[in-house]
Design a protein around this motif. Structure first.
Motif, PDB file in Angstrom:
ATOM      1  N   THR A 112       0.779  -1.177   0.082  1.00  0.00           N
ATOM      2  CA  THR A 112       0.116  -0.004  -0.008  1.00  0.00           C
ATOM      3  C   THR A 112       0.795   1.283  -0.062  1.00  0.00           C
ATOM      4  OG1 THR A 112      -1.727  -1.050   1.222  1.00  0.00           O
ATOM      5  CG2 THR A 112      -1.854   1.245   1.233  1.00  0.00           C
ATOM      6  N   ALA A 114       0.985   3.934  -2.946  1.00  0.00           N
ATOM      7  CA  ALA A 114       0.928   5.352  -2.733  1.00  0.00           C
ATOM      8  C   ALA A 114       1.833   6.339  -3.507  1.00  0.00           C
ATOM      9  CB  ALA A 114       0.334   5.561  -1.395  1.00  0.00           C
ATOM     10  N   LEU A 171      -7.186   3.685  -1.320  1.00  0.00           N
ATOM     11  CA  LEU A 171      -6.370   4.848  -1.783  1.00  0.00           C
ATOM     12  C   LEU A 171      -7.160   6.028  -2.292  1.00  0.00           C
ATOM     13  CD1 LEU A 171      -3.090   3.205  -3.052  1.00  0.00           C
ATOM     14  CD2 LEU A 171      -3.397   4.260  -0.807  1.00  0.00           C
ATOM     15  N   HIS A 185      -3.897  12.831  -0.491  1.00  0.00           N
ATOM     16  CA  HIS A 185      -2.762  12.516   0.058  1.00  0.00           C
ATOM     17  C   HIS A 185      -1.757  13.388   0.345  1.00  0.00           C
ATOM     18  CE1 HIS A 185      -3.922   8.252  -0.868  1.00  0.00           C
ATOM     19  NE2 HIS A 185      -4.728   8.651  -1.748  1.00  0.00           N
TER      20      HIS A 185
END
Length: 193
Positions: free
Chosen positions: A120, A124, A157, A191
């Motif tokens: 993950t 990302a 995400l 993010h």
């Protein structure tokens, strides 16, 4: 046209995915034996429709050289990630469509590294890198309906589900694929680095 050329030039100039000593590096033909050893595990290759079939050293070397040609055209990249002993423990396959300012990330991580958050975190980081380094506005992802870990990753995400398409494997066979998308602005709203 200058935006398209900027994306192509960015793809052509890349040598690493990420920064630092553990960044993935571009794959070369000399990596074929080690990449084949990594990909030979069914837990690695089974869910990935873009890999050559059958997996042989020659087909993996062709896969690598095809990606080097894609890089020269500004449309694709293939990276490998190595452990401290030089064994390949992951790969990233990036396809870029400069005229749409869009791309797709595929790849795999060694099963021994699963369930530690590395996949993950790495995904990302890779998506952020693609938006920034390659100047993309959109990332499109696909996964088979059975590939629940990838579904969870993309949903988690913040990718938006966009329906289903028929994906074509390199051997010409097809499979159903679910589709996700993320736009640059939405990605960086969600993010923060």
């Amino acid at each position: 046209m200058s935006r398209i050329n900027a994306i192509r030039d960015a793809v052509r100039s890349v040598t690493h995915l990420g920064d630092g000593p553990d960044a993935s590096r571009l794959a070369g033909p000399e990596d074929a034996p080690a990449l084949l050893a990594f990909l030979s595990d069914p837990a690695v290759h089974a869910p990935i429709y873009t890999l050559p079939r059958p997996l042989t050293e020659a087909s993996v070397e062709t896969f690598i050289t095809d990606h080097l040609a894609q890089q020269a055209d500004g449309e694709g990249l293939l990276f490998v990630r190595e452990d401290r002993d030089g064994a390949i423990v992951g790969y990233s396959d990036i396809q870029v469509w400069p005229h749409w300012a869009a791309g797709e990330l595929g790849g795999a991580l060694d099963p021994s590294l699963h369930h530690q958050g590395r996949g993950t975190a790495g995904a990302a980081m890779s998506f952020s890198w693609m938006f920034r380094a390659l100047h993309l506005d959109l990332i499109c992802e696909t996964a088979s309906p059975e590939n629940v870990p990838t579904h969870r990753l993309l949903d988690g995400l913040g990718f938006e589900r966009r329906g289903e398409v028929t994906s074509v494997r390199t051997d010409g066979t097809t499979r159903a694929s679910l589709v996700w998308e993320a736009m640059r602005t939405d990605w960086f709203d969600r993010h923060k680095d």
